[in-house]
Motif scaffolding. Structure first.
Motif, PDB file in Angstrom:
ATOM      1  N   VAL A 144      -1.433   6.408  11.839  1.00  0.00           N
ATOM      2  CA  VAL A 144      -1.895   7.483  11.375  1.00  0.00           C
ATOM      3  C   VAL A 144      -1.291   8.747  11.585  1.00  0.00           C
ATOM      4  CG1 VAL A 144      -4.038   8.929  11.204  1.00  0.00           C
ATOM      5  CG2 VAL A 144      -4.049   6.439  11.336  1.00  0.00           C
ATOM      6  N   GLY A 145      -0.692   8.995  12.953  1.00  0.00           N
ATOM      7  CA  GLY A 145       0.175  10.175  13.276  1.00  0.00           C
ATOM      8  C   GLY A 145       1.272  10.366  12.265  1.00  0.00           C
ATOM      9  N   GLU A 146       1.952   9.280  11.944  1.00  0.00           N
ATOM     10  CA  GLU A 146       3.335   9.353  11.165  1.00  0.00           C
ATOM     11  C   GLU A 146       2.712   9.653   9.648  1.00  0.00           C
ATOM     12  OE1 GLU A 146       6.916   6.638   9.525  1.00  0.00           O
ATOM     13  OE2 GLU A 146       5.389   5.681  10.923  1.00  0.00           O
ATOM     14  N   ARG A 175       8.076   0.933   4.654  1.00  0.00           N
ATOM     15  CA  ARG A 175       6.737   1.627   5.220  1.00  0.00           C
ATOM     16  C   ARG A 175       5.690   0.786   4.354  1.00  0.00           C
ATOM     17  NH1 ARG A 175       7.386   7.822   4.284  1.00  0.00           N
ATOM     18  NH2 ARG A 175       6.317   7.870   6.418  1.00  0.00           N
ATOM     19  N   THR A 176       4.632   1.103   5.051  1.00  0.00           N
ATOM     20  CA  THR A 176       3.441   0.385   4.386  1.00  0.00           C
ATOM     21  C   THR A 176       2.345   1.399   4.617  1.00  0.00           C
ATOM     22  OG1 THR A 176       1.860  -1.545   4.186  1.00  0.00           O
ATOM     23  CG2 THR A 176       2.672  -0.919   6.428  1.00  0.00           C
ATOM     24  N   SER A 177       0.979   0.893   4.420  1.00  0.00           N
ATOM     25  CA  SER A 177      -0.142   1.730   4.479  1.00  0.00           C
ATOM     26  C   SER A 177      -0.476   1.906   5.999  1.00  0.00           C
ATOM     27  CB  SER A 177      -1.183   1.315   3.834  1.00  0.00           C
ATOM     28  OG  SER A 177      -1.864   0.287   4.556  1.00  0.00           O
ATOM     29  N   ALA A 178      -1.139   3.050   6.554  1.00  0.00           N
ATOM     30  CA  ALA A 178      -1.395   3.339   8.042  1.00  0.00           C
ATOM     31  C   ALA A 178      -2.214   2.123   8.494  1.00  0.00           C
ATOM     32  CB  ALA A 178      -1.822   4.470   8.349  1.00  0.00           C
ATOM     33  N   GLY A 213       0.786  -1.183   0.121  1.00  0.00           N
ATOM     34  CA  GLY A 213       0.125   0.020  -0.012  1.00  0.00           C
ATOM     35  C   GLY A 213       0.954   1.308   0.012  1.00  0.00           C
ATOM     36  N   THR A 214       0.071   2.209   0.155  1.00  0.00           N
ATOM     37  CA  THR A 214       0.870   3.572   0.189  1.00  0.00           C
ATOM     38  C   THR A 214       2.025   3.713   1.209  1.00  0.00           C
ATOM     39  OG1 THR A 214      -1.042   4.805  -0.592  1.00  0.00           O
ATOM     40  CG2 THR A 214       0.522   6.339   0.467  1.00  0.00           C
ATOM     41  N   ALA A 215       3.359   3.950   0.919  1.00  0.00           N
ATOM     42  CA  ALA A 215       4.579   4.011   2.004  1.00  0.00           C
ATOM     43  C   ALA A 215       4.019   5.173   2.936  1.00  0.00           C
ATOM     44  CB  ALA A 215       5.447   3.868   1.171  1.00  0.00           C
ATOM     45  N   GLU A 216       3.330   5.214   3.963  1.00  0.00           N
ATOM     46  CA  GLU A 216       3.138   6.254   4.849  1.00  0.00           C
ATOM     47  C   GLU A 216       3.578   6.040   6.284  1.00  0.00           C
ATOM     48  OE1 GLU A 216      -1.127   7.335   4.152  1.00  0.00           O
ATOM     49  OE2 GLU A 216      -1.677   5.452   4.909  1.00  0.00           O
TER      50      GLU A 216
END
Length: 453
Positions: A116-118, A75-78, A63-66
Motif C-alpha cells: 500500500v505504501g508503494e 506490478r500488480t494490485s496492492a 489488477g491495477t499496476a500499483e
C-alpha cells in the motif's frame, strides 16, 4: 472519543491519529530491522515451489499496476502483491513471533505496508508509522487471547493478521477514524486459519499470512468507499474472542486504555533459525553446549528437552513423523530433528530443511535419542531446559530461554537469506536502502527489487 466507544473505535482513532513524531525512539529503531528481516525472507522463499505458485497466481490476478512483485519485473494490485509477499515471507517459518500469542506479525504487516505504501506513494515516515501501528495491534489483540487460538485449533496469525493489516492499510490510505473502525469490523470477518497443516505438512499455514495481508487491504479499501463494518468485533455480543475461543472479550480500557503510552509491538521476537519459534531457544542452548563441551553425536546417549505442554502437539507429537520429517514443513516443526541438526553441525540454516539434510543418517539417528518432557510449570515464554546425557554418564544441562534481539545475528541472517535470490551487490544495496538512514527508503526498495530480476 466517547466513554462508550468500542474497542474497535478506540483502536481506530489512535491508529488514524498517530504521527511519526509521537513514536518513541525505541520503537522507531525497530522499523528498519523488521523491514530488513521480512524482505530477506521473501528472497529466501523465492526458490520454493510454494513461492512459484504464489507468484504465478499474482501474475494471473493482475489488477491495477500499483505495487511491485519482488523479482518478477512487473506490478500488480496492492492486495495481490501483499498476498504473494506475505505468503512467501512466511513459507520458511523464519519470521518474527510474539511469544505470548505465537502470532507472526512481520509477514503480514510488512507485506501490507510495502504494497500500500508503494501504491499510495506514501512518505517514508507514514509507511514506518503504519508498520508500528500494525505491530501494536497484533500484539494487543493476540495477547488478549494468549495461546487459546492454537488450543482451539486455529492458527493465531490468520485470526489476528487481517485486523493488524487493515490498520496498516487504513493508515496509509489516510482513512478517517470512523472509516478505519469500519475496516476493522470488516477485517474481523476475514479472520480464519486452521491448524490442520500440522498433521501433514501442508502449505495452508503460509497462506494464512498472505491472505491476512490481502484481506486487511481489501477491508480498508471497502471501508474507504463507505462500506460499513460492525463496531463490536472486539467487544460486542458477537466478538472475535467469544466466537473463536469462547472467552469473554477484554474491555476497551484493557485493550486500548494505554495506547500511545505503553508500547507492546516491540515484544515480537526475531527468529534466527528456520523453525517453529518455540524450538529456537533449544537450538541456541544445544549449539552453546556443543561449543562449550566439544560435543559430537557419537558421545551423546540421550537428550531430554523440558517443554511447555501447549507446544508438545506442535513440535513433539506425534513422534514418528517428527523423527523422520518428510517435508520442509515437517522439519520446521520438529524439535528432535532441529536439535539433532544443531548438535551435529553447530548451526541450523535453510539447508537443514532440504531433502539432503533430512536424509542424513547421522542426524536421523541422533534425533531418535532426543526426547521431550512436558512440564506444567513452563509456558510463560519460550522457556524450558535441555539435558544432554553422555555415554560417559556425565549430564550437561542448560536453561532454555528467548535471547534478546541481536542485530549482528539479524544482519547475518539477512545476508544469507538474500543471497539465495540476488547477488552480493544487490543484497548490499538492499541493506543500505533499508538500514543506511534514519528510515528505510521505501521507494528505492521497490525499484531495486523490480530491477534485479
Amino acid at each position: 472519543m466517547a466513554d462508550n466507544a468500542s474497542s474497535a473505535q478506540r483502536l481506530a482513532a489512535w491508529s488514524a491519529g498517530l504521527v511519526w513524531r509521537d513514536v518513541p525512539d525505541d520503537q522507531r529503531s525497530l522499523v528498519g530491522l523488521r523491514v530488513l528481516d521480512t524482505v530477506g525472507l521473501v528472497l529466501a522463499g523465492y526458490e520454493t515451489q510454494a513461492a512459484r505458485v504464489a507468484f504465478a497466481i499474482g501474475r494471473k490476478q493482475g489488477g491495477t499496476a500499483e505495487s511491485t512483485l519482488f523479482l518478477a519485473g512487473e506490478r500488480t494490485s496492492a492486495a495481490v502483491a501483499a498476498l504473494v509477499h506475505g505468503t512467501v515471507a512466511h513459507c520458511r517459518d523464519f519470521d518474527d513471533t510474539f511469544p505470548d500469542s505465537v502470532v507472526h506479525p512481520g509477514s503480514t504487516v510488512i507485506a501490507a505496508a510495502l504494497a500500500v505504501g508503494e501504491a499510495e506513494r506514501g512518505p517514508d515516515e507514514e509507511i514506518a508509522t503504519a508498520i508500528l501501528v500494525g505491530y501494536e495491534a497484533a500484539a494487543r489483540i493476540g495477547a488478549a487471547a494468549g495461546r487459546r487460538f492454537h488450543a482451539r485449533g486455529f492458527h493465531a496469525t490468520g485470526i489476528v493478521g487481517p485486523l493488524s493489516a487493515t490498520l496498516v492499510a487504513a493508515h496509509l490510505y489516510r482513512l478517517s477514524a470512523a472509516a478505519t473502525a469500519d475496516a476493522l469490523g470488516l477485517a474481523a470477518s476475514m479472520a480464519s486459519g486452521l491448524m490442520a497443516f500440522v498433521d501433514d505438512g501442508a502449505w495452508s499455514k503460509w497462506l494464512h499470512a498472505g491472505w491476512s495481508a490481502h484481506g486487511g487491504i481489501v477491508a480498508a479499501q471497502l471501508a474507504g468507499q463507505g462500506f460499513r463494518g460492525p463496531r463490536g468485533v472486539l467487544d460486542g455480543r458477537h466478538n472475535l474472542f467469544t466466537a473463536f475461543i469462547d472467552a469473554p472479550a477484554p474491555g476497551a480500557d484493557a485493550l486500548c486504555g494505554d495506547l500511545g503510552r505503553r508500547w507492546q509491538g516491540g515484544a515480537a521476537h526475531f527468529k534466527y533459525y528456520p523453525c517453529a519459534h518455540v524450538i529456537q531457544p533449544y537450538i541456541d542452548a544445544a549449539i552453546a553446549l556443543r561449543c562449550r563441551h566439544r560435543l559430537f553425536p557419537d558421545k551423546i546417549e540421550r537428550v531430554t528437552c523440558a517443554i511447555a505442554p501447549w507446544a508438545v502437539p506442535i513440535v513433539c507429537a506425534p513422534r514418528a513423523p517428527k523423527l523422520r520429517p518428510a517435508t520442509d514443513m515437517d522439519a520446521i516443526a520438529s524439535l528432535p530433528y532441529q536439535v539433532a541438526v544443531a548438535l551435529a553441525d553447530g548451526r541450523v540454516d535453510l539447508d537443514a530443511l532440504g531433502p539432503a539434510c533430512r536424509a542424513r543418517a547421522e542426524v536421523l539417528d541422533l534425533a531418535t535419542r532426543i526426547e521431550h518432557a512436558a512440564d506444567e510449570s513452563l509456558g510463560q515464554g519460550f522457556d524450558g531446559s535441555i539435558a544432554v546425557r553422555l555415554k560417559s554418564s556425565e549430564v550437561l544441562q542448560s536453561a532454555v530461554f528467548s535471547a534478546p534481539p541481536d542485530r549482528a545475528k539479524l544482519l547475518a541472517k539477512f545476508r544469507a537469506t538474500a543471497r539465495r535470490a540476488v547477488d552480493e551487490d544487490t543484497a548490499a544495496t538492499l541493506e543500505g536502502t533499508i538500514l543506511g538512514g534514519a528510515l528505510p527508503r521505501f521507494g528505492e526498495l521497490a525499484t531495486t527489487l523490480k530491477i534485479h530480476v
